[in-house]
Enzyme design. Sequence first.
Site, short mmCIF file in Angstrom:
data_model
loop_
_atom_site.label_atom_id
_atom_site.label_comp_id
_atom_site.label_asym_id
_atom_site.label_seq_id
_atom_site.Cartn_x
_atom_site.Cartn_y
_atom_site.Cartn_z
N ASN A 172 -6.63 1.55 2.67
CA ASN A 172 -7.37 2.62 3.22
C ASN A 172 -7.05 3.76 2.08
O ASN A 172 -7.91 4.57 1.60
CB ASN A 172 -7.25 3.22 4.44
CG ASN A 172 -7.81 2.09 5.16
OD1 ASN A 172 -8.81 1.33 5.11
ND2 ASN A 172 -7.54 2.15 6.53
N GLU B 205 1.10 -0.99 -0.08
CA GLU B 205 0.14 0.12 -0.07
C GLU B 205 0.99 1.27 0.15
O GLU B 205 1.89 1.11 0.48
CB GLU B 205 -1.03 0.10 1.26
CG GLU B 205 -1.69 1.31 1.37
CD GLU B 205 -3.03 1.12 2.28
OE1 GLU B 205 -2.85 0.10 3.22
OE2 GLU B 205 -3.74 2.12 2.53
N GLN C 230 1.39 -6.46 5.49
CA GLN C 230 1.64 -6.16 4.06
C GLN C 230 2.92 -6.99 3.71
O GLN C 230 3.31 -7.79 4.43
CB GLN C 230 1.48 -4.81 3.71
CG GLN C 230 0.24 -4.15 4.09
CD GLN C 230 0.05 -2.47 3.69
OE1 GLN C 230 0.96 -2.36 3.00
NE2 GLN C 230 -1.11 -2.11 4.19
N ASN D 75 -11.98 -0.84 -1.22
CA ASN D 75 -11.44 -1.38 -0.04
C ASN D 75 -12.50 -1.09 0.98
O ASN D 75 -12.61 0.10 1.34
CB ASN D 75 -10.02 -0.96 0.14
CG ASN D 75 -9.31 -1.32 1.53
OD1 ASN D 75 -9.04 -2.37 1.41
ND2 ASN D 75 -9.06 -0.46 2.47
N GLU D 76 -12.63 -2.24 1.87
CA GLU D 76 -13.27 -2.08 3.19
C GLU D 76 -14.39 -0.95 3.29
O GLU D 76 -14.51 0.09 4.05
CB GLU D 76 -12.06 -1.78 4.28
CG GLU D 76 -11.37 -2.91 4.52
CD GLU D 76 -10.41 -2.92 5.78
OE1 GLU D 76 -10.31 -1.68 6.27
OE2 GLU D 76 -9.71 -3.72 5.91
N GLU E 176 -6.37 -9.20 3.13
CA GLU E 176 -5.67 -8.61 4.18
C GLU E 176 -5.69 -9.71 5.33
O GLU E 176 -6.81 -9.89 6.04
CB GLU E 176 -6.23 -7.29 4.47
CG GLU E 176 -6.07 -6.33 3.60
CD GLU E 176 -6.19 -4.69 3.95
OE1 GLU E 176 -6.08 -4.52 5.27
OE2 GLU E 176 -6.81 -3.96 3.36
N TYR F 75 -7.06 -8.93 11.31
CA TYR F 75 -5.57 -8.75 11.81
C TYR F 75 -5.84 -9.18 13.29
O TYR F 75 -6.74 -9.01 14.30
CB TYR F 75 -5.27 -7.40 12.07
CG TYR F 75 -5.08 -6.97 10.54
CD1 TYR F 75 -3.85 -7.06 10.02
CD2 TYR F 75 -6.03 -6.20 9.86
CE1 TYR F 75 -3.61 -6.62 8.73
CE2 TYR F 75 -5.82 -5.65 8.71
CZ TYR F 75 -4.60 -5.82 7.99
OH TYR F 75 -4.24 -5.35 6.83
#
Length: 503
Positions: A73, A28, A350, A173-174, A293, A245
Amino acid sequence: MAHSAKMIVDKDFVIGKVDDRLYGSFIEHLGRAVYGGIYEPGHPAADERGFRKDVLKLVRDLRVPIVRYPGGNFVSGYDWKDGIGPVDSRPSRLELAWRTVEPNRFGLNEFAEWSKAAGSDVMWAINLGTQGPEDARQIVEYANHPAGSYWSDLRASHGYREPHNIKTWCLGNEMDGPWQIGHKTAVEYGRAALESAKVMKWVDPSIELVACGSSALGMSTFAEWEATVLDHTYDHVEYLSLHTYYGNPTNDTPTFLARSLQMDDFIRSVAAICDYVKAKKRSKKRMYLSFDEWNVWFHTHESDKKIEPWQIAPPQLEDIYTMEDALVVGCMLISLLKNADRVKIACLAQLVNVIAPIMTENGGAAWAQTIYYPFMHASLYGRGNALVPLVQSPKYDTTEITDVPYLESVAVYNEETGDITIFAVNRSLDEELSFEADLRSFPACTVVEHLVLENVDLKAVNTAATPGRVAPHAQGNAKSDGSRVTARLAKTSWNVIRLRTPV
Ligand code: AHR
């Protein structure tokens, strides 16, 4: 007293073929992932394009088949057009997701080149926060259309006559997260994703698309989000995403080591929602999952709050991973393998500097964190058919998670080479584990090697000064006797038992 545990596997009891993309990762525009990570012109190890060759080597050694980019993000406020064309004409922008300045010296074409050098494919995430279908169709035309149109000719004029042929695209994304730039309700997102998917595939029908699922199992909109988004997009996308996560902020290691059981549950629940929508639509199509992720992330949650805003590439999310983090990553990899029938893409989030297996110093060294090793082992040796693991293991309870087997294990069989690899974690903090694998359909197994990652100190880390403090050794004691394999698994250890059978 050692615990005893047993695993039975049979080559006919196949979970699924492991898709190579299970060993994907993620870069990212965040912190020093790009600037000072994969790209640092002027670094002694940089090539003429500014790509750090020391980092490329560490990446290539991981055999990462696909890398998601450019966020995260970040992507929800990113204009991909800022990152193309002559570098000196590109604008610097305030980047609102991480409150930095994005200099745009690295963009789509540079990433496509870097990926080629890394031996990876690109997984591009489009911006569905501040942009929509029009930008989405333009970027597919720029990246993938051969020639003879405005955007494809512009790419050629930028020095890239051949199309990049990006196959896999994330639709945002999200988008369920209130922190996301352009956060949407499930209906708003479902509509935007559908309309983007249509025009993207009209430009290039060969591409595959990932719709955003929930950004975590704990989101209050979880399940309803997935069902609504798929209601809109089911016929137009191939994958639904999951993100997770884990952390150990209260130093409750038994619970931390058990978190992968929640990952199993998350995958099973999302698969069930996909099948619910499939049934509702009387569809014949199976929706696959993209766990794009996943990792351990918590060490820097507090310190990152103190970083001054509006810097270029400050050291954000630079978690220094411990031995116990590596065990959790190992358990998460086993969880992905146990769900290989459904999870076709997964991205360790990542890859460099930002919650990453690879760390660098600006102008200095690059080295492997503890979590590098289980990921590397799974990527190198976990390709083939994942086999159903029938595990008999003693269990423990924590205040949060019950029935946690001390042994977490799975086997992968590669029919072409005759290689069988057993991945196994002993979660016990105090006891070694007397392990037996009954490989009844493989009568003549020989042990190639038994790799072990362990450390007396669960909080041990690798740093630039001590890059090899936590590293695997090949002194494991696995033995085979026909189809029976035995080993003693050290307490809190990651094990890779590599076997060979005649093909
Ligand atoms: O990987 C770090 C961040 O975690 C990503 O930008 C975002 O998608 C997730 O919340």
